[in-house]
Design a protein around this motif. Structure first.
Motif, PDB file in Angstrom:
ATOM      1  N   SER A   8       0.824  -1.220   0.000  1.00 63.36           N
ATOM      2  CA  SER A   8       0.000   0.000   0.000  1.00 63.36           C
ATOM      3  C   SER A   8       0.853   1.264   0.000  1.00 63.36           C
ATOM      4  CB  SER A   8      -0.933  -0.001   1.212  1.00 63.36           C
ATOM      5  OG  SER A   8      -0.181   0.056   2.403  1.00 63.36           O
ATOM      6  N   ARG A  66      -2.856   5.110  -3.684  1.00 63.22           N
ATOM      7  CA  ARG A  66      -3.989   4.253  -4.042  1.00 63.22           C
ATOM      8  C   ARG A  66      -5.287   4.981  -3.730  1.00 63.22           C
ATOM      9  NH1 ARG A  66      -2.541  -1.023  -4.877  1.00 63.22           N
ATOM     10  NH2 ARG A  66      -0.364  -1.557  -4.403  1.00 63.22           N
ATOM     11  N   ASP A  93      -8.969   1.018  -2.272  1.00 61.98           N
ATOM     12  CA  ASP A  93      -7.798   0.135  -2.104  1.00 61.98           C
ATOM     13  C   ASP A  93      -7.284   0.191  -0.671  1.00 61.98           C
ATOM     14  OD1 ASP A  93      -7.870  -0.657  -4.728  1.00 61.98           O
ATOM     15  OD2 ASP A  93      -6.469   0.895  -5.421  1.00 61.98           O
ATOM     16  N   GLU A 120      -9.661  -1.727   1.497  1.00 60.46           N
ATOM     17  CA  GLU A 120      -9.482  -3.172   1.346  1.00 60.46           C
ATOM     18  C   GLU A 120      -8.217  -3.634   2.087  1.00 60.46           C
ATOM     19  OE1 GLU A 120      -8.841  -6.513  -2.187  1.00 60.46           O
ATOM     20  OE2 GLU A 120      -9.321  -4.420  -2.694  1.00 60.46           O
ATOM     21  N   THR A 121      -7.131  -2.847   1.963  1.00 57.36           N
ATOM     22  CA  THR A 121      -5.884  -3.193   2.664  1.00 57.36           C
ATOM     23  C   THR A 121      -6.078  -3.137   4.177  1.00 57.36           C
ATOM     24  OG1 THR A 121      -4.554  -2.316   0.846  1.00 57.36           O
ATOM     25  CG2 THR A 121      -3.485  -2.559   2.988  1.00 57.36           C
TER      26      THR A 121
END
Length: 399
Positions: A206, A211, A215, A218-219
């Motif tokens: 990440s 991002r 994203d 989600e990370t």
């Protein structure tokens, strides 16, 4: 003859008697008592009162007696001058000599016997303690990294063999504990490393470039999931280590209520139809449902086995409370993947997971913790299973 008959013998007849008397041994003493018991003649001054012995000699005529090693011969002798008692005292040189020799022989025999006894005792002690020295040598050569940790000895059918057997049993427990500790460290290192590596990888990826919010979200969710897994592992490790300490088992617990709490906790994860609870206990036996122990630990143990049953089974899980031999019996049975004979041998080993559980989330600590808690509460457990068919865990609570 020397004293009483002297007046009646000629000089020539008296001379051999006189010579014989003067040739008497110095150990021999002669005393003559008159009829009044007074000394009429003696070769040595008397230091003892002989009145009682004199009377016995007069009555019997002759009397032999002894005082320790001194021998006496008494004779009642009637003469024209009156009645006399002759008393001869003597020590036997042969007996004295034999006594000294006997004492010398006994002394020499005693010292020789003591030397022989010391020698034999030393030899016998070495022979008797040879098995012990052999065991000591084996103990000194023990290596925890080599298996098995067992001592070899000859069967003697005595207390030593019982001692060696007890020592071998202790070594077996030490070996098991050491192996479990070694596996525990290996498995815990592996299990802790996996979520940590995942967290590090997710964060490194990440940070490589900018991002979108989705994203990052989600990370973050993946990192949170891994962190939660790491937290669960650490909590289970802490619980497992604390089980070896003294724990109070004095809380009053209703087993059926505890099971309903667990089902309520699992309902959001599994459908309500997943669990089939059967209470096969008559109202008059409801006291069997009451149990004294540690509610937190028992909740954790029952939660683990019920959750495992639900997780590894696509069909319903049967939970049955019943009475068996005046004791409470709990059965948890699922129709799922089952356990192989190989995996069943390691069911209580921390971090051990069966070969057919790779697709299921877990860390292999739940069952080992549960079985340890059952052991602390003296709850007997048995597991029957068939691969790809079912697994049933049966618990028998103490009275």
């Amino acid at each position: 003859m020397f004293y009483l008959e002297r007046d009646e013998l000629s000089q020539k007849g008296f001379e051999p008697i006189q010579n014989s008397f003067y040739n008497l041994s110095s150990d021999q003493e002669v005393s003559i008592f008159n009829e009044n018991g007074n000394i009429a003649f003696n070769t040595k001054e008397l230091k003892q009162n002989w009145s009682e012995s004199i009377e016995q000699i007069k009555q019997k005529g002759e009397l032999n007696f002894r005082d320790n090693d001194t021998y006496y011969h008494g004779l009642f002798y009637k003469d024209n001058q009156g009645d006399f008692v002759v008393l001869v005292k003597a020590t036997n040189p042969m007996i004295q000599s034999q006594k000294k020799k006997l004492i010398s022989i006994l002394a020499i025999s005693f010292f020789v016997a003591m030397l022989i006894l010391i020698f034999l005792t030393s030899r016998l002690s070495k022979l008797a303690y040879k098995p012990v020295r052999n065991i000591i040598q084996q103990v000194n050569d023990l290596n925890l990294n080599k298996s098995p940790l067992q001592l070899s000895y000859r069967s003697s059918k005595d207390e030593l063999e019982e001692l060696f057997q007890a020592f071998n049993n202790l070594l077996k427990e030490i070996e098991t504990g050491y192996e479990q500790q070694k596996n525990f460290v290996d498995f815990s290192s592996h299990e802790l490393k996996t979520p940590l590596a995942s967290i590090i990888n997710q964060l490194e990826i990440s940070l490589q470039r900018n991002r979108s919010n989705d994203d990052y979200r989600e990370t973050s969710e993946q990192v949170l999931q891994d962190a939660q897994q790491l937290k669960n592992i650490l909590e289970n490790l802490l619980t497992l280590s604390n089980l070896n300490k003294s724990i109070q088992l004095k809380e009053n617990i209703r087993i059926d209520e505890l099971i309903w709490e667990i089902i309520e906790k699992l309902t959001p994860l599994y459908s309500a139809e997943k669990f089939n609870i059967q209470l096969a206990i008559a109202p008059e036996d409801f006291h069997l449902l009451e149990f004294k122990g540690n509610e937190t630990l028992l909740y954790m143990a029952l939660f683990n086995i019920i959750e495992n049953a639900a997780k590894f089974s696509n069909d319903e899980v049967m939970i049955k409370l019943s009475k068996a031999n005046h004791r409470l019996q709990l059965q948890v049975k699922d129709h799922g993947i089952g356990i192989s004979d190989k995996d069943l041998k390691h069911i209580n080993q921390p971090f051990y997971r069966g070969e057919n559980t790779a697709s299921f989330q877990g860390n292999g600590l739940g069952m080992s913790i549960a079985l340890k808690i059952f052991q602390l509460h003296h709850i007997q457990h048995s597991i029957t299973t068939q691969l790809k068919n079912y697994t049933q865990i049966q618990l028998k609570f103490p009275q």
